[in-house]
Design a protein around this motif. Structure first.
Motif, PDB file in Angstrom:
ATOM      1  N   GLU A  53       0.975  -1.247  -0.551  1.00 15.38           N
ATOM      2  CA  GLU A  53      -0.070  -0.181   0.680  1.00 15.38           C
ATOM      3  C   GLU A  53       0.668   1.129  -0.463  1.00 15.38           C
ATOM      4  OE1 GLU A  53      -1.223   1.467   3.301  1.00 15.38           O
ATOM      5  OE2 GLU A  53      -0.837  -0.119   4.982  1.00 15.38           O
ATOM      6  N   THR A  79      -0.527   4.692   1.509  1.00 12.67           N
ATOM      7  CA  THR A  79      -0.607   5.214   2.454  1.00 12.67           C
ATOM      8  C   THR A  79       0.463   5.287   4.092  1.00 12.67           C
ATOM      9  OG1 THR A  79      -3.400   5.237   1.955  1.00 12.67           O
ATOM     10  CG2 THR A  79      -2.403   5.309   4.714  1.00 12.67           C
ATOM     11  N   ILE A  80       0.526   3.639   3.607  1.00 14.04           N
ATOM     12  CA  ILE A  80       1.846   4.039   5.440  1.00 14.04           C
ATOM     13  C   ILE A  80       3.535   4.596   4.230  1.00 14.04           C
ATOM     14  CG2 ILE A  80       2.240   1.586   3.903  1.00 14.04           C
ATOM     15  CD1 ILE A  80       3.529   0.940   6.326  1.00 14.04           C
ATOM     16  N   GLY A 140       1.733   7.072   7.419  1.00 18.70           N
ATOM     17  CA  GLY A 140       2.170   6.852   7.999  1.00 18.70           C
ATOM     18  C   GLY A 140       3.666   7.067   8.670  1.00 18.70           C
ATOM     19  N   LYS A 166      -5.167  11.257   0.821  1.00 17.77           N
ATOM     20  CA  LYS A 166      -5.053   9.512   1.234  1.00 17.77           C
ATOM     21  C   LYS A 166      -6.402   9.460   0.846  1.00 17.77           C
ATOM     22  CE  LYS A 166      -6.221   7.511   6.183  1.00 17.77           C
ATOM     23  NZ  LYS A 166      -6.519   7.437   7.419  1.00 17.77           N
ATOM     24  N   THR A 218      -5.304   3.343   0.820  1.00 21.81           N
ATOM     25  CA  THR A 218      -5.501   2.563   2.172  1.00 21.81           C
ATOM     26  C   THR A 218      -5.415   1.132   1.995  1.00 21.81           C
ATOM     27  OG1 THR A 218      -7.625   2.616   2.476  1.00 21.81           O
ATOM     28  CG2 THR A 218      -6.479   4.759   3.151  1.00 21.81           C
ATOM     29  N   VAL A 219      -5.152   0.310   2.915  1.00 22.73           N
ATOM     30  CA  VAL A 219      -5.594  -0.640   2.265  1.00 22.73           C
ATOM     31  C   VAL A 219      -6.602  -1.515   2.247  1.00 22.73           C
ATOM     32  CG1 VAL A 219      -5.980  -3.512   3.994  1.00 22.73           C
ATOM     33  CG2 VAL A 219      -3.798  -2.072   5.097  1.00 22.73           C
ATOM     34  N   GLY A 248       0.297  -2.372   9.393  1.00 26.57           N
ATOM     35  CA  GLY A 248      -0.694  -2.034  10.489  1.00 26.57           C
ATOM     36  C   GLY A 248      -2.322  -1.506  10.012  1.00 26.57           C
ATOM     37  N   HIS A 259     -12.268   2.146  16.009  1.00 25.79           N
ATOM     38  CA  HIS A 259     -11.646   2.344  16.551  1.00 25.79           C
ATOM     39  C   HIS A 259     -12.173   3.027  18.268  1.00 25.79           C
ATOM     40  CE1 HIS A 259      -8.790   6.034  14.236  1.00 25.79           C
ATOM     41  NE2 HIS A 259      -9.335   4.928  13.355  1.00 25.79           N
ATOM     42  N   SER A 271     -12.979   1.230   9.930  1.00 24.08           N
ATOM     43  CA  SER A 271     -12.181   1.362   8.770  1.00 24.08           C
ATOM     44  C   SER A 271     -12.535   1.074   7.449  1.00 24.08           C
ATOM     45  CB  SER A 271     -10.817   1.170   9.375  1.00 24.08           C
ATOM     46  OG  SER A 271     -10.248   0.869   7.722  1.00 24.08           O
ATOM     47  N   ASP A 324     -11.788  -0.692   5.744  1.00 15.17           N
ATOM     48  CA  ASP A 324     -10.190  -2.242   5.334  1.00 15.17           C
ATOM     49  C   ASP A 324     -10.923  -3.392   6.322  1.00 15.17           C
ATOM     50  OD1 ASP A 324      -8.613  -0.029   4.985  1.00 15.17           O
ATOM     51  OD2 ASP A 324      -7.580  -0.226   7.219  1.00 15.17           O
ATOM     52  N   LYS A 355      -3.327  -1.874  15.883  1.00 17.59           N
ATOM     53  CA  LYS A 355      -2.081  -0.623  17.472  1.00 17.59           C
ATOM     54  C   LYS A 355      -3.143  -0.755  17.891  1.00 17.59           C
ATOM     55  CE  LYS A 355      -0.787   1.884  14.216  1.00 17.59           C
ATOM     56  NZ  LYS A 355      -1.177   0.770  13.429  1.00 17.59           N
ATOM     57  N   PHE A 387       0.976  -4.673  16.714  1.00 18.78           N
ATOM     58  CA  PHE A 387       1.619  -3.681  15.933  1.00 18.78           C
ATOM     59  C   PHE A 387       2.692  -4.031  17.329  1.00 18.78           C
ATOM     60  CE2 PHE A 387       2.926  -0.369  14.417  1.00 18.78           C
ATOM     61  CZ  PHE A 387       2.657  -0.065  12.944  1.00 18.78           C
ATOM     62  N   THR A 441      -5.614   8.047  12.505  1.00 15.84           N
ATOM     63  CA  THR A 441      -4.533   7.863  12.169  1.00 15.84           C
ATOM     64  C   THR A 441      -3.081   8.079  12.200  1.00 15.84           C
ATOM     65  OG1 THR A 441      -6.546   5.790  12.021  1.00 15.84           O
ATOM     66  CG2 THR A 441      -3.915   5.294  11.502  1.00 15.84           C
ATOM     67  N   LEU A 473       0.202   8.310  14.481  1.00 15.18           N
ATOM     68  CA  LEU A 473       0.906   7.622  14.422  1.00 15.18           C
ATOM     69  C   LEU A 473       2.232   8.083  14.344  1.00 15.18           C
ATOM     70  CD1 LEU A 473       0.156   5.462  10.707  1.00 15.18           C
ATOM     71  CD2 LEU A 473       0.931   4.285  12.799  1.00 15.18           C
TER      72      LEU A 473
HETATM   73  N1  PSU Z   1      -1.835   1.418  10.550  1.00 15.74           N
HETATM   74  C1  PSU Z   1      -0.761   2.123  10.378  1.00 15.74           C
HETATM   75  N2  PSU Z   1      -0.099   2.823   9.305  1.00 15.74           N
HETATM   76  C2  PSU Z   1      -0.955   3.383   8.304  1.00 15.74           C
HETATM   77  C3  PSU Z   1      -2.218   2.815   8.714  1.00 15.74           C
HETATM   78  C4  PSU Z   1      -2.346   1.656   9.632  1.00 15.74           C
HETATM   79  O1  PSU Z   1       0.280   1.897  11.041  1.00 15.74           O
HETATM   80  O2  PSU Z   1      -0.422   3.390   7.654  1.00 15.74           O
HETATM   81  C5  PSU Z   1      -3.295   3.587   7.524  1.00 15.74           C
HETATM   82  C6  PSU Z   1      -2.884   2.086   6.086  1.00 15.74           C
HETATM   83  O3  PSU Z   1      -3.114   2.293   5.119  1.00 15.74           O
HETATM   84  C7  PSU Z   1      -4.856   1.279   7.078  1.00 15.74           C
HETATM   85  C8  PSU Z   1      -5.808   3.099   7.118  1.00 15.74           C
HETATM   86  O4  PSU Z   1      -5.654   1.140   5.645  1.00 15.74           O
HETATM   87  O5  PSU Z   1      -4.144   3.477   7.659  1.00 15.74           O
HETATM   88  C9  PSU Z   1      -6.851   3.025   7.877  1.00 15.74           C
HETATM   89  O6  PSU Z   1      -7.690   3.945   8.124  1.00 15.74           O
HETATM   90  P1  PSU Z   1      -8.547   5.260   8.556  1.00 15.74           P
HETATM   91  O7  PSU Z   1      -8.856   4.344   9.610  1.00 15.74           O
HETATM   92  O8  PSU Z   1      -8.857   6.156   8.285  1.00 15.74           O
HETATM   93  O9  PSU Z   1      -9.932   3.734   7.443  1.00 15.74           O
END
Ligand code: PSU
Ligand code: MN
Length: 310
Positions: free
Chosen positions: A25, A27-28, A32, A92, A111-112, A131, A136, A146, A148, A165, A195, A269, A273
């Motif tokens: 991915e 976004t990391i 991230g 993102k 993202t994932v 992760g 949440h 998420s 995800d 996490k 994590f 997130t 981080l």
């Molecule tokens: N957890 C991490 N690093 C990250 C993310 C999550 O340790 O970069 C990112 C991933 O891309 C994950 C996204 O899919 O955050 C989830 O964001 P959201 O909760 O907004 O869906």
């Protein structure tokens, strides 16, 4: 298909020849980790995957075009957030955002969830990351869960992560994955990893001890026509772990700061981080990089095993 899904030659050839490919991915990279560690991490991880004779496919959207596999320039752009000659910065992008960036011709770090979807469109079945997103804390009021998780219930991609996490509600995340029919496999562990730590105190629903077993479960799931993916939870290596005492205190502090600043939604997130990196003096970043590399090894092994039986 009219969607312009742009693969690198390396990825296209590998997929055509049924050579194993592993998705990553973005976004990391963009949200991230800080620059330039993020770009160095991305390159190093691709190198690890190649050592296993697996082709890495980092996924993102550039100028509205979903990219399956990125060159050095693409990684640099995503990591630095600077797009030469473009007015757009890096958004993102989760599932809901994909049509927006594609139609507008923007850049997006996936993202994932969004990476899974694009990987699947390209025919890639295994994906490795750091992760997973999840439910949440306080979701009973915020409804913040998420995409995800819903994507894992829909799209047939196996996602290797180091668990969830404790900025999230781990118990509720596991409950939701059960409801959504998502197999959660603990890799060589009976305790679901959190994590930064190898354990969370929550039992893993199912344990596996080899990449071959995971590939066999992917195949069985296909044969059973069960939709969706598999979540593989791979604990951070012992040497890179941060102690529960230390990280729990810091996470509480970061969550307090988040509340005070009133940060919500998709910004939660990335903020947490970054704040945790500050509060640990960079130790959490080192741990994060270590677990991503560790997951890359396992992801590559699963991709190899699956391509052998697929
Ligand atoms: N957890 C991490 N690093 C990250 C993310 C999550 O340790 O970069 C990112 C991933 O891309 C994950 C996204 O899919 O955050 C989830 O964001 P959201 O909760 O907004 O869906
Ligand atoms: Mn959210």
């Amino acid at each position: 298909m009219t969607l312009d899904l742009r693969m690198t030659d390396e990825v296209r050839t590998a997929l055509a020849e049924r050579h194993p490919v592993l998705a990553l991915e973005s976004t990391i990279i963009s949200h991230g980790m800080p620059y330039p560690d993020n770009v160095a991490m991305a390159r190093e991880v691709e190198g690890i995957i190649r050592e296993h004779d697996v082709v890495p496919a980092t996924i993102a959207v550039l100028d509205g075009v979903p990219r399956i596999g990125l060159d050095d320039e693409g990684l640099e752009l995503l990591g630095s957030g600077e797009a030469p000659g473009s007015e757009h910065s890096i958004r993102k992008v989760s599932i809901r955002d994909l049509p927006y960036v594609v139609a507008r011709g923007e850049h997006g770090a996936t993202t994932v969830a969004a990476t899974m979807r694009l990987a699947s469109l390209a025919g890639i079945r295994v994906f490795t990351t750091g992760g997973l997103g999840g439910v949440h804390r306080g979701a009973a009021h915020s409804f913040d869960e998420s995409a995800d998780l819903t994507e894992l219930s829909l799209t047939p991609v196996t996602v290797v992560s180091a668990g969830v996490k404790s900025i999230l509600d781990i118990g509720l995340t596991l409950e939701r994955m059960e409801t959504l029919g998502v197999p959660v496999l603990g890799y060589r562990t009976d305790d679901f990893p959190a994590f930064y730590t190898r354990t969370s105190g929550f039992a893993v629903p199912l344990r596996v001890d080899s990449p071959g077993e995971i590939a066999a479960q992917m195949k069985a799931k296909d044969d059973l026509a069960i939709a969706g993916g598999i979540s593989v939870a791979n604990p951070i290596p012992e040497a890179d772990e941060i102690s529960h005492d230390r990280i729990d205190t810091i996470i509480e502090q970061a969550l307090g700061d988040l509340d005070r600043l009133g940060i919500t939604g998709k910004d939660i997130t990335p903020y947490l981080l970054g704040r945790i990196v500050e509060l640990t003096g960079g130790d959490s970043l080192a741990a994060n990089i270590a677990l991503v590399k560790n997951n890359a090894h396992l992801g590559a092994e699963i991709a190899r095993e699956f391509s052998a039986i697929f």
